[in-house]
Scaffold this motif. Sequence first.
Motif, mmCIF file in Angstrom:
data_model
loop_
_atom_site.group_PDB
_atom_site.id
_atom_site.type_symbol
_atom_site.label_atom_id
_atom_site.label_comp_id
_atom_site.label_asym_id
_atom_site.label_seq_id
_atom_site.Cartn_x
_atom_site.Cartn_y
_atom_site.Cartn_z
ATOM 1 N N MET A 357 0.831 -1.206 0.000
ATOM 2 C CA MET A 357 0.000 0.000 0.000
ATOM 3 C C MET A 357 0.864 1.254 0.000
ATOM 4 N N ALA A 361 0.791 4.112 -2.801
ATOM 5 C CA ALA A 361 0.473 5.491 -2.429
ATOM 6 C C ALA A 361 1.544 6.461 -2.896
ATOM 7 N N ARG A 376 -2.922 0.841 -8.422
ATOM 8 C CA ARG A 376 -3.631 1.598 -7.388
ATOM 9 C C ARG A 376 -5.035 1.072 -7.124
ATOM 10 N N ARG A 379 -5.513 -1.112 -3.903
ATOM 11 C CA ARG A 379 -5.309 -0.609 -2.536
ATOM 12 C C ARG A 379 -6.439 -1.024 -1.606
ATOM 13 N N TYR A 435 -1.507 2.972 4.244
ATOM 14 C CA TYR A 435 -2.522 3.298 3.247
ATOM 15 C C TYR A 435 -2.392 4.741 2.770
#
Length: 477
Positions: A357, A361, A376, A379, A435
């Motif tokens: 993650m 990010a 992405r 995620r 995250y």
Amino acid sequence: MAADKPLVLDVDGTFLRTDLALESVWAGLGHAPRETIAALLATLGRPAAFRRAVTRIAPPRVDLLPLRAEIAEAALASREQGREVVLVSQADAALVEALAGHYGFTGGIGSDGRSDLAGEGRAAVLKSAFGLRGYDYAGDSGRDRAAWMAADRAVVVGGRPGLLAELQAAGRRVEVVPGGWRWRDLVQALRPHQWVKNILLFLPVLAAHDFTLPTLLLVLLGMVAFSAAASCIYVVNDLLDLEADRLHPTKRNRPFAAGAVPIAVGMAASLGLGLLALGIGAALGWAFLGVLALYMALSLAYSLRLKRLRWVDIATLAALYTIRVVAGAAATGGGASVLMLVFVFPVFLSLGCVKRMTELALAESNDRLPGRGYGRGDRGDLLNVAWIGVVGALVVFFAYSFTEQAHALYPTRWLLWLTLVPLAVWLIRMVVLGYRGKQDYDPIVFALRDRVGLGLIFFALSFMFYSAGLWQRWFGF
């Protein structure tokens, strides 16, 4: 340099800060390991044939290869002036020609699949093409001596006093360009900051409350073995990931990807570290050696293939962390509790998701991560699996508090339950920060540097120690 004479550039270590032939080998191992190993076995004793075979399997991207700035600038300026510029290398001719074509040079001379283009053989080819003293030559090692002697002018990268004196005594005009590599760059490639992850070997000692000096020394020795093994595999991983690293916003600066350390030096360092790790492992006993060998084999499998498989890579990362816990028990001759392993695996599974993650990010585009199977759009799924790992770990810890072993080690059960609070906060915080991309690329390394997280871990350990009566025994309260 005389503009009417061709400028001939050795590719490996001169025009490039890397070795083109070795780039081909590692590109092959990274993209098609089975085919590359099969090609090696089929061409044993015929290196030129192997270079040709591996180039056809997975040719490296010539546009990503790191250049030696001083030589590249001079070559490109010569090309603009209309001067003939030729690249020469032991790598396969097709790859050398592709590199020359990419930069708009006159041509490239490489191995023909039958004989090596080195030493006297290289000099003979150049004399045949341009005549004795009919070209200027740039090289970086003693293997270029014959080519320099047949040239009009010698450009020496990383000049060696004895070689320079010999060339000057032979009447060659010599120009020296800085070269070489630094030990601190090699140390960086070994990633010593990652060694802190081997503190996980102390978990069985911590759980068993065995803090005697002999036990601690055995675990420390085990940490040294795992640190050497980890660095060995990190080097292999970096060599397998050269192309992916060069496409990454920060990993492109890693020593091998940037050409700061030669690939051959990395290969020698990796071999030496691997032998050191196995030697220490053998001294600690067959059980520890077996766990260490499993760790190295699984790490190598991860580098070669498993890290490119979605979800399999995260499970493998969790397994590699868990193996360290088993190794800590094996180093001291003790055993790792099954419940402990059932507890730590979902923790590490969550941290594996946190790692991915974080990478997503911090990615600069919506494309899939280079060399990985995630984009992405993954995620959300990664976050869900991370939460499953967090809940699973906390439930297992709570269940452990009711076992006979827990009652024997931690008589004050309510303090063990209280430990769940800082532990839960730490795990939730790690997932949220990952995250949001608020960590670096390794959650374990981040955790051992994060003051807030370390404070939460301290409170958790304090409750556990108090429940076990260790504070009272050590400090009298």
